[in-house]
Design a protein around this motif. Structure first.
Motif, PDB file in Angstrom:
ATOM      1  N   TYR A 192     -50.275 -48.307  30.528  1.00 56.66           N
ATOM      2  CA  TYR A 192     -50.516 -46.928  30.913  1.00 56.66           C
ATOM      3  C   TYR A 192     -50.207 -46.775  32.397  1.00 56.66           C
ATOM      4  O   TYR A 192     -50.365 -47.716  33.177  1.00 56.66           O
ATOM      5  N   GLN A 201     -50.892 -44.170  35.852  1.00 51.88           N
ATOM      6  CA  GLN A 201     -51.686 -43.069  36.422  1.00 51.88           C
ATOM      7  C   GLN A 201     -51.047 -42.650  37.737  1.00 51.88           C
ATOM      8  O   GLN A 201     -51.107 -43.379  38.731  1.00 51.88           O
ATOM      9  N   GLY A 240     -54.626 -37.998  35.126  1.00 51.40           N
ATOM     10  CA  GLY A 240     -55.168 -38.939  34.160  1.00 51.40           C
ATOM     11  C   GLY A 240     -54.121 -39.967  33.767  1.00 51.40           C
ATOM     12  O   GLY A 240     -52.960 -39.896  34.184  1.00 51.40           O
ATOM     13  N   LEU A 241     -54.542 -40.936  32.963  1.00 49.31           N
ATOM     14  CA  LEU A 241     -53.612 -41.957  32.513  1.00 49.31           C
ATOM     15  C   LEU A 241     -52.701 -41.388  31.427  1.00 49.31           C
ATOM     16  O   LEU A 241     -53.103 -40.521  30.650  1.00 49.31           O
ATOM     17  N   GLN A 287     -60.784 -31.153  30.613  1.00 51.66           N
ATOM     18  CA  GLN A 287     -62.095 -31.498  31.155  1.00 51.66           C
ATOM     19  C   GLN A 287     -62.519 -30.458  32.177  1.00 51.66           C
ATOM     20  O   GLN A 287     -61.701 -29.973  32.952  1.00 51.66           O
ATOM     21  N   GLN A 334     -63.977 -44.346  36.314  1.00 47.49           N
ATOM     22  CA  GLN A 334     -63.023 -45.135  37.089  1.00 47.49           C
ATOM     23  C   GLN A 334     -63.541 -45.293  38.500  1.00 47.49           C
ATOM     24  O   GLN A 334     -63.763 -44.303  39.210  1.00 47.49           O
ATOM     25  N   LEU A 352     -61.027 -49.049  34.522  1.00 46.21           N
ATOM     26  CA  LEU A 352     -61.678 -48.082  33.642  1.00 46.21           C
ATOM     27  C   LEU A 352     -62.781 -48.771  32.852  1.00 46.21           C
ATOM     28  O   LEU A 352     -62.544 -49.818  32.247  1.00 46.21           O
ATOM     29  N   PHE A 406     -63.182 -39.750  33.102  1.00 44.70           N
ATOM     30  CA  PHE A 406     -62.069 -39.354  32.252  1.00 44.70           C
ATOM     31  C   PHE A 406     -62.525 -39.270  30.801  1.00 44.70           C
ATOM     32  O   PHE A 406     -63.189 -40.174  30.287  1.00 44.70           O
ATOM     33  N   LEU A 454     -54.127 -43.516  23.487  1.00 44.87           N
ATOM     34  CA  LEU A 454     -55.126 -42.591  24.009  1.00 44.87           C
ATOM     35  C   LEU A 454     -54.445 -41.485  24.803  1.00 44.87           C
ATOM     36  O   LEU A 454     -53.493 -41.728  25.539  1.00 44.87           O
ATOM     37  N   PHE A 504     -55.382 -38.708  27.696  1.00 43.70           N
ATOM     38  CA  PHE A 504     -56.411 -38.527  28.709  1.00 43.70           C
ATOM     39  C   PHE A 504     -56.406 -37.126  29.286  1.00 43.70           C
ATOM     40  O   PHE A 504     -55.350 -36.488  29.418  1.00 43.70           O
ATOM     41  N   GLY A 505     -57.593 -36.681  29.686  1.00 41.04           N
ATOM     42  CA  GLY A 505     -57.701 -35.501  30.520  1.00 41.04           C
ATOM     43  C   GLY A 505     -57.362 -35.850  31.960  1.00 41.04           C
ATOM     44  O   GLY A 505     -57.090 -37.002  32.298  1.00 41.04           O
ATOM     45  N   GLU A 506     -57.424 -34.833  32.825  1.00 40.77           N
ATOM     46  CA  GLU A 506     -57.016 -35.027  34.219  1.00 40.77           C
ATOM     47  C   GLU A 506     -58.116 -35.624  35.082  1.00 40.77           C
ATOM     48  O   GLU A 506     -57.880 -35.958  36.233  1.00 40.77           O
ATOM     49  N   GLY A 507     -59.303 -35.713  34.557  1.00 41.00           N
ATOM     50  CA  GLY A 507     -60.385 -36.337  35.299  1.00 41.00           C
ATOM     51  C   GLY A 507     -61.324 -35.344  35.960  1.00 41.00           C
ATOM     52  O   GLY A 507     -60.939 -34.212  36.275  1.00 41.00           O
TER      53      GLY A 507
END
Lengths: 111, 113
Positions: free
Chosen positions: A36, A38, A43-44, B6, B37, B43, B90, B102, B104-107
């Protein structure tokens, strides 16, 4: 339990240099393996994956080969660009358990 | 094409305050996850939900609670925030079990003073 170990960073390279980020794993059975990426402030996102031994995952010039004999999944790119600056995470999935991530390797590419 | 969303993106809390991080996905995924994170730690999984109506602890669940409100939404609650919970959080959802990818959202960046 399952675990992923990747080389610690940060890694700093000049543009057009060759990149290798090492990743080794410990897992029961035959996991799927992932890289992955980032980018700053994001996000990842999945970069590439391999689901069985000897598979090669590739994307955006990056490659990684699933080596069961050495339990490794090293990430390589022949010529990095400034836009490749990011944090890279190796990860594995052993079926019904959540993904296990390495600690990440920060790459900085300078022009 | 929202993917995983998020809210909030940033939050500052005082020690002892409570708050809820919201997460929603529009990809009809069954499994959802909350990670934190931290520098040098990578993570770490807090909680996950394999399907609607189920939740399980991850590696670092202490100080958190979760709710899988429906298939789309998975919230993370801090009942009494502590400075050690300062982190970037996240949310993620799992595409398919067979591929393990997976999304992911932006955090959400949380600071606890």
């Amino acid at each position: 339990g399952d675990s992923v170990t990747q080389m610690e960073g940060p890694v700093t390279l000049s543009e057009e240099a060759f990149l290798t980020i090492n990743c080794t794993y410990t897992a029961t059975g035959y996991p799927s393996l992932f890289w992955y990426v980032q980018y700053p402030g994001e996000g990842l996102q999945l970069l590439l994956k391999a689901t069985k031994a000897d598979d090669k995952g590739s994307n955006k010039g990056f490659e990684a080969t699933y080596r069961k004999e050495t339990t490794s999944f090293h990430l390589e790119k022949g010529s990095v660009q400034v836009s490749d600056s990011a944090v890279y995470f190796c990860a594995l999935n052993s079926g019904n358990t959540p993904l296990v991530f390495g600690k990440g390797t920060r790459l900085s590419v300078i022009a | 094409n929202a993917g995983v969303t998020q809210t909030p993106k940033f939050q500052v809390l005082k020690t002892g305050q409570s708050m809820t991080l919201q997460c929603a996905q529009d990809m009809n995924h069954n499994s959802m996850y909350w990670y934190r994170q931290d520098p040098g730690m990578g993570l770490r999984l807090i909680y996950y939900s394999a399907s609607e109506g189920t939740t399980d602890k991850g590696e670092v669940p202490n100080g958190y609670n979760v709710s899988r409100l429906n298939k789309r939404e998975f919230s993370l609650r801090l009942e009494s925030a502590a400075p050690s919970q300062t982190s970037v959080y996240f949310c993620a959802s799992l595409g398919t079990l067979s591929t393990g990818e997976l999304f992911f959202g932006e955090g959400s960046r949380l600071t606890v003073l």
